[in-house]
Design a protein around this motif. Structure first.
Motif, PDB file in Angstrom:
ATOM      1  N   VAL A 148       0.867  -1.333  -0.044  1.00 28.63           N
ATOM      2  CA  VAL A 148       0.098   0.017  -0.100  1.00 28.63           C
ATOM      3  C   VAL A 148       1.065   1.115  -0.037  1.00 28.63           C
ATOM      4  O   VAL A 148       1.849   1.394   0.584  1.00 28.63           O
ATOM      5  CB  VAL A 148      -0.970  -0.024   1.228  1.00 28.63           C
ATOM      6  CG1 VAL A 148      -1.758   1.377   1.166  1.00 28.63           C
ATOM      7  CG2 VAL A 148      -1.812  -1.188   1.311  1.00 28.63           C
ATOM      8  N   VAL A 150       0.288   5.547   0.245  1.00 27.16           N
ATOM      9  CA  VAL A 150      -0.707   6.531   0.654  1.00 27.16           C
ATOM     10  C   VAL A 150       0.133   8.007   0.394  1.00 27.16           C
ATOM     11  O   VAL A 150       1.131   8.082   0.789  1.00 27.16           O
ATOM     12  CB  VAL A 150      -1.155   6.608   1.835  1.00 27.16           C
ATOM     13  CG1 VAL A 150      -2.299   7.771   1.994  1.00 27.16           C
ATOM     14  CG2 VAL A 150      -1.847   5.097   2.206  1.00 27.16           C
ATOM     15  N   TYR A 178      -3.559   5.000  -2.549  1.00 30.62           N
ATOM     16  CA  TYR A 178      -4.588   5.824  -2.180  1.00 30.62           C
ATOM     17  C   TYR A 178      -3.856   7.244  -2.247  1.00 30.62           C
ATOM     18  O   TYR A 178      -2.829   7.412  -1.757  1.00 30.62           O
ATOM     19  CB  TYR A 178      -4.992   5.596  -0.724  1.00 30.62           C
ATOM     20  CG  TYR A 178      -5.563   4.169  -0.444  1.00 30.62           C
ATOM     21  CD1 TYR A 178      -6.814   3.981  -1.111  1.00 30.62           C
ATOM     22  CD2 TYR A 178      -5.054   3.219   0.213  1.00 30.62           C
ATOM     23  CE1 TYR A 178      -7.559   2.825  -0.892  1.00 30.62           C
ATOM     24  CE2 TYR A 178      -5.372   2.005   0.267  1.00 30.62           C
ATOM     25  CZ  TYR A 178      -6.789   1.635  -0.361  1.00 30.62           C
ATOM     26  OH  TYR A 178      -7.222   0.478   0.085  1.00 30.62           O
ATOM     27  N   ARG A 180      -4.990  11.333  -1.437  1.00 32.58           N
ATOM     28  CA  ARG A 180      -5.827  12.182  -0.967  1.00 32.58           C
ATOM     29  C   ARG A 180      -6.101  13.569  -2.024  1.00 32.58           C
ATOM     30  O   ARG A 180      -5.307  13.865  -2.475  1.00 32.58           O
ATOM     31  CB  ARG A 180      -5.422  12.949   0.170  1.00 32.58           C
ATOM     32  CG  ARG A 180      -6.478  13.793   1.084  1.00 32.58           C
ATOM     33  CD  ARG A 180      -5.622  14.343   2.300  1.00 32.58           C
ATOM     34  NE  ARG A 180      -6.719  15.275   3.100  1.00 32.58           N
ATOM     35  CZ  ARG A 180      -6.852  16.626   2.894  1.00 32.58           C
ATOM     36  NH1 ARG A 180      -6.026  17.215   2.169  1.00 32.58           N
ATOM     37  NH2 ARG A 180      -7.672  17.209   3.743  1.00 32.58           N
ATOM     38  N   LEU A 197     -13.254   4.514  -3.647  1.00 34.83           N
ATOM     39  CA  LEU A 197     -13.054   3.683  -2.464  1.00 34.83           C
ATOM     40  C   LEU A 197     -14.289   2.802  -2.234  1.00 34.83           C
ATOM     41  O   LEU A 197     -15.261   3.519  -2.174  1.00 34.83           O
ATOM     42  CB  LEU A 197     -12.576   4.439  -1.290  1.00 34.83           C
ATOM     43  CG  LEU A 197     -11.032   4.643  -1.232  1.00 34.83           C
ATOM     44  CD1 LEU A 197     -10.489   5.245  -2.162  1.00 34.83           C
ATOM     45  CD2 LEU A 197     -10.674   5.356   0.224  1.00 34.83           C
ATOM     46  N   ASP A 201     -12.350  -0.491   1.613  1.00 38.17           N
ATOM     47  CA  ASP A 201     -10.980   0.230   1.462  1.00 38.17           C
ATOM     48  C   ASP A 201     -10.963   1.513   2.499  1.00 38.17           C
ATOM     49  O   ASP A 201      -9.852   1.594   2.901  1.00 38.17           O
ATOM     50  CB  ASP A 201     -11.146   0.976   0.296  1.00 38.17           C
ATOM     51  CG  ASP A 201     -11.019   0.152  -1.177  1.00 38.17           C
ATOM     52  OD1 ASP A 201     -10.288  -0.743  -0.990  1.00 38.17           O
ATOM     53  OD2 ASP A 201     -11.471   0.158  -2.123  1.00 38.17           O
ATOM     54  N   ARG A 202     -12.022   2.090   2.657  1.00 37.02           N
ATOM     55  CA  ARG A 202     -12.094   3.407   3.657  1.00 37.02           C
ATOM     56  C   ARG A 202     -11.537   2.850   4.757  1.00 37.02           C
ATOM     57  O   ARG A 202     -10.792   3.584   5.685  1.00 37.02           O
ATOM     58  CB  ARG A 202     -13.126   4.102   3.602  1.00 37.02           C
ATOM     59  CG  ARG A 202     -13.041   5.423   4.412  1.00 37.02           C
ATOM     60  CD  ARG A 202     -14.427   6.394   3.943  1.00 37.02           C
ATOM     61  NE  ARG A 202     -14.516   7.546   4.892  1.00 37.02           N
ATOM     62  CZ  ARG A 202     -13.864   8.538   4.620  1.00 37.02           C
ATOM     63  NH1 ARG A 202     -13.188   8.472   3.352  1.00 37.02           N
ATOM     64  NH2 ARG A 202     -13.838   9.682   5.358  1.00 37.02           N
ATOM     65  N   LEU A 205      -7.838   2.178   5.114  1.00 32.08           N
ATOM     66  CA  LEU A 205      -7.198   3.250   4.872  1.00 32.08           C
ATOM     67  C   LEU A 205      -7.280   4.153   6.295  1.00 32.08           C
ATOM     68  O   LEU A 205      -6.170   4.722   6.579  1.00 32.08           O
ATOM     69  CB  LEU A 205      -7.549   4.181   3.737  1.00 32.08           C
ATOM     70  CG  LEU A 205      -6.764   5.507   3.622  1.00 32.08           C
ATOM     71  CD1 LEU A 205      -5.522   5.373   3.306  1.00 32.08           C
ATOM     72  CD2 LEU A 205      -7.903   6.437   2.617  1.00 32.08           C
ATOM     73  N   PHE A 228     -10.646  10.615  -0.884  1.00 31.45           N
ATOM     74  CA  PHE A 228      -9.588   9.754  -1.453  1.00 31.45           C
ATOM     75  C   PHE A 228     -10.012   8.915  -2.759  1.00 31.45           C
ATOM     76  O   PHE A 228     -11.152   8.459  -2.748  1.00 31.45           O
ATOM     77  CB  PHE A 228      -9.050   8.652  -0.478  1.00 31.45           C
ATOM     78  CG  PHE A 228      -8.064   9.404   0.495  1.00 31.45           C
ATOM     79  CD1 PHE A 228      -6.777   9.365   0.729  1.00 31.45           C
ATOM     80  CD2 PHE A 228      -8.626  10.073   1.657  1.00 31.45           C
ATOM     81  CE1 PHE A 228      -5.837  10.062   1.673  1.00 31.45           C
ATOM     82  CE2 PHE A 228      -8.018  10.738   2.582  1.00 31.45           C
ATOM     83  CZ  PHE A 228      -6.559  10.612   2.549  1.00 31.45           C
ATOM     84  N   LYS A 230      -8.349   5.627  -5.291  1.00 38.16           N
ATOM     85  CA  LYS A 230      -7.468   4.523  -5.254  1.00 38.16           C
ATOM     86  C   LYS A 230      -6.893   4.378  -6.753  1.00 38.16           C
ATOM     87  O   LYS A 230      -7.837   4.477  -7.618  1.00 38.16           O
ATOM     88  CB  LYS A 230      -7.937   3.300  -4.722  1.00 38.16           C
ATOM     89  CG  LYS A 230      -8.963   2.607  -5.346  1.00 38.16           C
ATOM     90  CD  LYS A 230      -9.706   1.206  -4.495  1.00 38.16           C
ATOM     91  CE  LYS A 230     -10.642   0.708  -5.314  1.00 38.16           C
ATOM     92  NZ  LYS A 230     -11.176  -0.511  -4.720  1.00 38.16           N
TER      93      LYS A 230
END
Length: 248
Positions: A148, A150, A178, A180, A197, A201-202, A205, A228, A230
């Motif tokens: 992952v 971010v 992910y 933002r 998402l 997923d949320r 995250l 966000f 993905k």
């Protein structure tokens, strides 16, 4: 335990660190660090190493369970082939972070350089996570095979710069990224696509970002206030059409 790194050659400094770990130290404070390479490399015990100063390249490479906290900026190749543990950098970091990373966490408060997350991978429950609080250079998530990434784009000293560079996700064939506030789709590689998402997923995250927020004493709710997206690979063999056919 405190170790003064002022003027100490990197090999000698790392020898002192390994001797302290072998002697049972669970907390090591390094002071006056100034570019020494390989700090924390290969350590497989749950020791916490706090770095006061700027460490050199390959911080935490091959690490397997230790925690490294950098109170300043980091350089290149942090977490190279890291298997477990955590690296927390309270500033910027350089290029090729998390190269071949197989597990653990890397948290960078501010901007990161090029080729972050290259060749990251995961196996069963061992999933690496790298969170960058600022902006990123080109080739973010290059050849990513698992894990992952971010990208927040929030905590930066260069507000005029784009959130991320070109060739985002080049050759990506596994894992998830992910971001933002969305991405610049003109800078994405053709191997990846942008998706909304799911509730699962949320939830995942939020867990990563709660930990990130705790490490830097940030407002978690403020981070989650923005939408966000993905980024996922469109294929598990993005260059399949370039391979030679196997003889039958």
């Amino acid at each position: 335990m405190k170790i003064d790194a002022q003027g100490v050659y990197y090999r000698d400094l790392n020898t002192k660190i390994r001797e302290a770990v072998a002697g049972g130290a669970d907390k090591i404070d390094l002071v006056n660090v100034n570019g020494q390479y390989f700090i924390g490399d290969g350590i497989n015990k749950p020791v916490t190493i706090t770095v006061n100063g700027v460490p050199g390249n390959d911080l935490g490479a091959f690490m397997n369970g230790a925690t490294i906290i950098v109170r300043d900026n980091g350089q290149d190749n942090i977490g190279n082939t890291m298997n477990a543990g955590k690296v927390v950098v309270h500033g910027h970091a350089g290029d090729v972070l998390g190269y071949g990373m197989r597990g653990g966490r890397i948290h960078i408060l501010k901007d990161v350089g090029y080729r972050v997350g290259i060749h990251m991978k995961s196996y069963q429950d061992n999933k690496p996570v790298l969170v960058a609080g600022g902006k990123a250079g080109d080739f973010f998530g290059e050849y990513m095979a698992g894990g992952v990434l971010v990208l927040l784009g929030m905590f930066t000293d260069a507000p005029e710069k784009s959130k991320h560079g070109f060739r985002f996700g080049t050759g990506m064939h596994g894992g998830v990224i992910y971001v933002r506030g969305g991405v610049d789709e003109a800078k994405l590689s053709t191997e990846v696509g942008v998706f909304d998402l799911t509730p699962e997923d949320r939830q995942e995250l939020e867990g990563y970002l709660q930990e990130f927020s705790k490490d830097f004493k940030l407002d978690f709710k403020e981070i989650m206030r923005e939408k966000f997206v993905k980024i996922l690979p469109k294929s598990k063999r993005p260059y399949g059409n370039m391979y030679c056919a196997m003889p039958r």
